[in-house]
Design a protein around this motif. Structure first.
Motif, PDB file in Angstrom:
ATOM      1  N   GLU A  19       8.371   6.771  -9.507  1.00 46.65           N
ATOM      2  CA  GLU A  19       9.357   7.482  -9.208  1.00 46.65           C
ATOM      3  C   GLU A  19       9.549   8.110  -7.629  1.00 46.65           C
ATOM      4  N   LYS A  20       8.104   7.997  -7.034  1.00 44.76           N
ATOM      5  CA  LYS A  20       8.003   8.229  -5.647  1.00 44.76           C
ATOM      6  C   LYS A  20       6.726   7.553  -5.095  1.00 44.76           C
ATOM      7  N   LEU A  21       7.395   7.197  -3.858  1.00 45.08           N
ATOM      8  CA  LEU A  21       6.195   6.461  -3.008  1.00 45.08           C
ATOM      9  C   LEU A  21       6.137   7.059  -1.710  1.00 45.08           C
ATOM     10  N   GLU A  22       5.038   7.198  -1.194  1.00 47.73           N
ATOM     11  CA  GLU A  22       4.800   7.900   0.154  1.00 47.73           C
ATOM     12  C   GLU A  22       3.259   7.254   0.555  1.00 47.73           C
ATOM     13  N   LYS A  23       3.228   7.503   1.968  1.00 44.74           N
ATOM     14  CA  LYS A  23       1.946   7.120   2.604  1.00 44.74           C
ATOM     15  C   LYS A  23       0.824   8.113   2.528  1.00 44.74           C
ATOM     16  N   THR A  24      -0.270   7.944   2.481  1.00 44.23           N
ATOM     17  CA  THR A  24      -1.412   9.065   2.445  1.00 44.23           C
ATOM     18  C   THR A  24      -1.756   9.004   4.037  1.00 44.23           C
ATOM     19  N   ASP A  25      -2.432   9.999   4.281  1.00 44.87           N
ATOM     20  CA  ASP A  25      -3.067  10.331   5.576  1.00 44.87           C
ATOM     21  C   ASP A  25      -4.152   9.087   5.964  1.00 44.87           C
ATOM     22  N   GLU A  26      -4.696   8.399   4.689  1.00 35.47           N
ATOM     23  CA  GLU A  26      -5.572   7.285   4.945  1.00 35.47           C
ATOM     24  C   GLU A  26      -4.943   6.163   5.163  1.00 35.47           C
ATOM     25  N   GLY A  27      -3.721   6.110   5.092  1.00 38.07           N
ATOM     26  CA  GLY A  27      -2.947   4.904   5.127  1.00 38.07           C
ATOM     27  C   GLY A  27      -2.781   4.050   4.021  1.00 38.07           C
ATOM     28  N   LEU A  28      -2.959   4.645   2.705  1.00 41.76           N
ATOM     29  CA  LEU A  28      -2.682   4.083   1.405  1.00 41.76           C
ATOM     30  C   LEU A  28      -1.354   4.163   0.999  1.00 41.76           C
ATOM     31  N   TRP A  29      -0.726   3.697   0.108  1.00 44.03           N
ATOM     32  CA  TRP A  29       0.340   3.886  -0.368  1.00 44.03           C
ATOM     33  C   TRP A  29       0.097   4.521  -1.686  1.00 44.03           C
ATOM     34  N   ARG A  30       0.847   5.729  -1.950  1.00 42.60           N
ATOM     35  CA  ARG A  30       0.632   6.624  -3.119  1.00 42.60           C
ATOM     36  C   ARG A  30       1.952   6.413  -4.020  1.00 42.60           C
ATOM     37  N   LEU A  31       1.953   6.129  -5.178  1.00 40.00           N
ATOM     38  CA  LEU A  31       2.891   5.857  -6.250  1.00 40.00           C
ATOM     39  C   LEU A  31       2.929   6.921  -7.383  1.00 40.00           C
ATOM     40  N   THR A  32       3.733   7.672  -7.538  1.00 42.12           N
ATOM     41  CA  THR A  32       3.953   8.687  -8.725  1.00 42.12           C
ATOM     42  C   THR A  32       4.934   8.388  -9.800  1.00 42.12           C
ATOM     43  N   THR A  33       4.613   8.313 -10.955  1.00 43.66           N
ATOM     44  CA  THR A  33       5.529   8.039 -12.162  1.00 43.66           C
ATOM     45  C   THR A  33       5.997   9.324 -12.727  1.00 43.66           C
ATOM     46  N   ASP A  34       7.202   9.069 -13.260  1.00 39.87           N
ATOM     47  CA  ASP A  34       7.809  10.309 -14.057  1.00 39.87           C
ATOM     48  C   ASP A  34       6.884  10.799 -14.950  1.00 39.87           C
ATOM     49  N   HIS A  35       5.805  10.172 -15.418  1.00 38.96           N
ATOM     50  CA  HIS A  35       4.813  10.754 -16.458  1.00 38.96           C
ATOM     51  C   HIS A  35       3.534  11.537 -15.569  1.00 38.96           C
ATOM     52  N   GLY A  36       3.722  11.581 -14.305  1.00 31.85           N
ATOM     53  CA  GLY A  36       2.703  12.062 -13.564  1.00 31.85           C
ATOM     54  C   GLY A  36       1.397  11.348 -13.183  1.00 31.85           C
ATOM     55  N   ILE A  53      -5.578   7.190  -9.270  1.00 34.84           N
ATOM     56  CA  ILE A  53      -6.089   5.913  -9.662  1.00 34.84           C
ATOM     57  C   ILE A  53      -6.175   4.899  -8.554  1.00 34.84           C
ATOM     58  N   LYS A  54      -7.341   4.365  -8.120  1.00 36.32           N
ATOM     59  CA  LYS A  54      -7.358   3.471  -6.953  1.00 36.32           C
ATOM     60  C   LYS A  54      -7.284   2.160  -7.140  1.00 36.32           C
ATOM     61  N   THR A  55      -6.591   1.186  -6.456  1.00 33.52           N
ATOM     62  CA  THR A  55      -6.679  -0.238  -6.779  1.00 33.52           C
ATOM     63  C   THR A  55      -6.298  -0.844  -5.412  1.00 33.52           C
ATOM     64  N   ASP A  56      -6.072  -2.269  -5.522  1.00 32.17           N
ATOM     65  CA  ASP A  56      -5.726  -2.858  -4.444  1.00 32.17           C
ATOM     66  C   ASP A  56      -4.183  -2.900  -4.292  1.00 32.17           C
ATOM     67  N   VAL A  57      -3.475  -3.325  -5.389  1.00 39.03           N
ATOM     68  CA  VAL A  57      -2.126  -3.648  -5.501  1.00 39.03           C
ATOM     69  C   VAL A  57      -1.403  -3.011  -6.518  1.00 39.03           C
ATOM     70  N   ILE A  58      -0.262  -2.199  -6.176  1.00 40.61           N
ATOM     71  CA  ILE A  58       0.504  -1.753  -7.314  1.00 40.61           C
ATOM     72  C   ILE A  58       1.709  -2.645  -7.449  1.00 40.61           C
ATOM     73  N   ALA A  74      -3.184   2.466  -3.316  1.00 45.10           N
ATOM     74  CA  ALA A  74      -3.239   0.939  -3.035  1.00 45.10           C
ATOM     75  C   ALA A  74      -3.049   0.757  -1.792  1.00 45.10           C
ATOM     76  N   THR A  75      -3.524  -0.328  -1.246  1.00 48.43           N
ATOM     77  CA  THR A  75      -3.379  -0.794   0.066  1.00 48.43           C
ATOM     78  C   THR A  75      -1.886  -1.461   0.289  1.00 48.43           C
TER      79      THR A  75
END
Ligand SMILES: Cc1cc2nc3c(=O)[nH]c(=O)nc-3n(C[C@H](O)[C@H](O)[C@H](O)COP(=O)(O)OP(=O)(O)OC[C@H]3O[C@@H](n4cnc5c(N)ncnc54)[C@H](O)[C@@H]3O)c2cc1C
Length: 342
Positions: A90-107, A5-10, A112-113
């Protein structure tokens, strides 16, 4: 991996401060997704004190925790925030595109930027009394918070604890319950003097029972309590009729997975600058109780102010080519259109 799911802000945390971020970000054309472990928005206000009055929200001489949450939800509705409730970030990491990827415990996977950490005291858990099989009654007969006073009408209630929560709820529930018994391990309380005096008065008037001791046994069937056994000060077991047991032993706040987000932490809080409320990691912000800076006050109104300044910096990341303007909602047709009041 589930669909991203892509958005501006998480926003991590849908407490009052996280909710107000949606408003300030929305005015500046940023869409938000919010993640919260709880099954509804409102954070501490909705979970810990929905029916308690708050007296220091500007322009609301008195408003309960739940009413404040409801008003905030109404105020942010024009920006159509998306909620992922009952899920832990649960998890926050930076993608190769420079976005922030957040994963929850439900998958659930969000990209987001910017990310705003508005996680308050982290995931808060009630401290439980050491009574065998208490978990068999949790959610049916044993409750660690009061969501609706009406649920306790005409019940035999046992409230355990010697702090403000135990005393406040004894006073609040006494008028609706069939009978309230307050249990504490000694005859002294760790609460406001005024509350202690009121409890003493209720005892003297025979409107509540008070028992010194510790809950040792729970008796009932299929999650429904009928009585409890209390070991009193003389080491005798006392039986007390009980439909609902409400232990108020305080809360433990756990930062949880946010501790592993790779952010700079100071005593489990997130240091931010007071110009942008950005962490030392670019694009990651923090507002509300979880952040720290010189002079920080853990008040809801502080978080509201922080949200406004955070949004201006988030705008620079999300709309790098656009000009950031300062506008009043009273006079800007642009803002009024976004708020759907024009
Ligand atoms: C009894 C009581 C009375 C109070 N009275 C007042 C008052 O009169 N005035 C005042 O200004 N303040 C008062 N406060 C303080 C006020 O409630 C807090 O300042 C306010 O709730 C902070 O808001 P927040 O949005 O920062 O955090 P919170 O309300 O704590 O919300 C944070 C949210 O983040 C979620 N979360 C945490 N970690 C994760 C994760 N990893 N993943 C997903 N979700 C996560 C939590 O579940 C929670 O819903 C009171 C507090 C209490 C306990």
């Amino acid at each position: 991996m589930s669909e991203i799911i892509k958005t501006d802000v998480i926003i991590v945390g849908a407490g009052p401060c996280g909710l107000f971020c949606v408003f300030e970000l929305g005015l500046l054309d940023m869409k938000c997704h919010l993640v919260d472990i709880l099954d509804r928005p409102g954070g501490q206000c909705a979970e810990l004190y929905p029916e308690k009055p708050i007296y220091d929200i500007p322009a609301w001489p008195v408003i309960t925790g739940q009413e404040l949450t409801d008003r905030l939800m109404e105020q942010i509705a024009p920006f159509d925030p998306q909620f992922h409730l009952g899920q832990m970030a649960e998890k926050l990491e930076k993608t190769d595109e420079g976005l922030w990827r957040l994963t929850t415990d439900h998958g659930t996977v969000l990209e987001a930027t910017c990310v705003v950490i508005a996680a308050g005291g982290g995931s808060f858990m009630p401290k439980k009394p050491p009574v065998p099989a208490i978990e068999d009654y949790e959610g049916t007969s044993v409750f660690y918070s009061v969501r609706k006073i009406e649920n306790f009408r005409d019940k035999n209630l046992v409230i355990v604890g010697g702090g403000d929560s135990a005393l406040d709820w004894t006073m609040a529930l006494e008028p609706v319950a069939k009978r309230v018994t307050l249990i504490h391990r000694r005859d002294q309380f760790r609460a406001h003097a005024d509350s202690v005096n009121k409890i003493m008065a209720l005892r003297e008037q025979g409107r509540i029972d008070f028992q010194i001791g510790q809950v040792k046994e729970l008796r009932g069937e299929n999650g429904q309590l009928s009585s409890i056994g209390v070991l009193d000060g003389e080491k005798n077991m006392v039986d007390i009729d009980c439909d609902n047991l409400l232990p108020f032993f305080g809360l433990t706040m756990k930062l949880g997975p946010i501790a592993d987000f790779g952010l700079n932490l100071h005593e489990n809080l997130i240091p931010v600058d007071t110009e942008k409320f950005e962490t030392t990691t670019a694009g990651i912000f923090s507002v509300g109780d979880i952040n720290t800076y010189p002079g920080k006050l853990k008040l809801i109104l502080s978080g509201f102010h922080e949200a406004a300044l955070m949004s201006r910096q988030a705008f620079r990341y999300c709309h790098p080519d656009a000009r950031l303007k300062f506008e009043y909602t009273t006079s800007s047709t642009n803002l009024q259109t976004k708020l759907d009041v024009k």
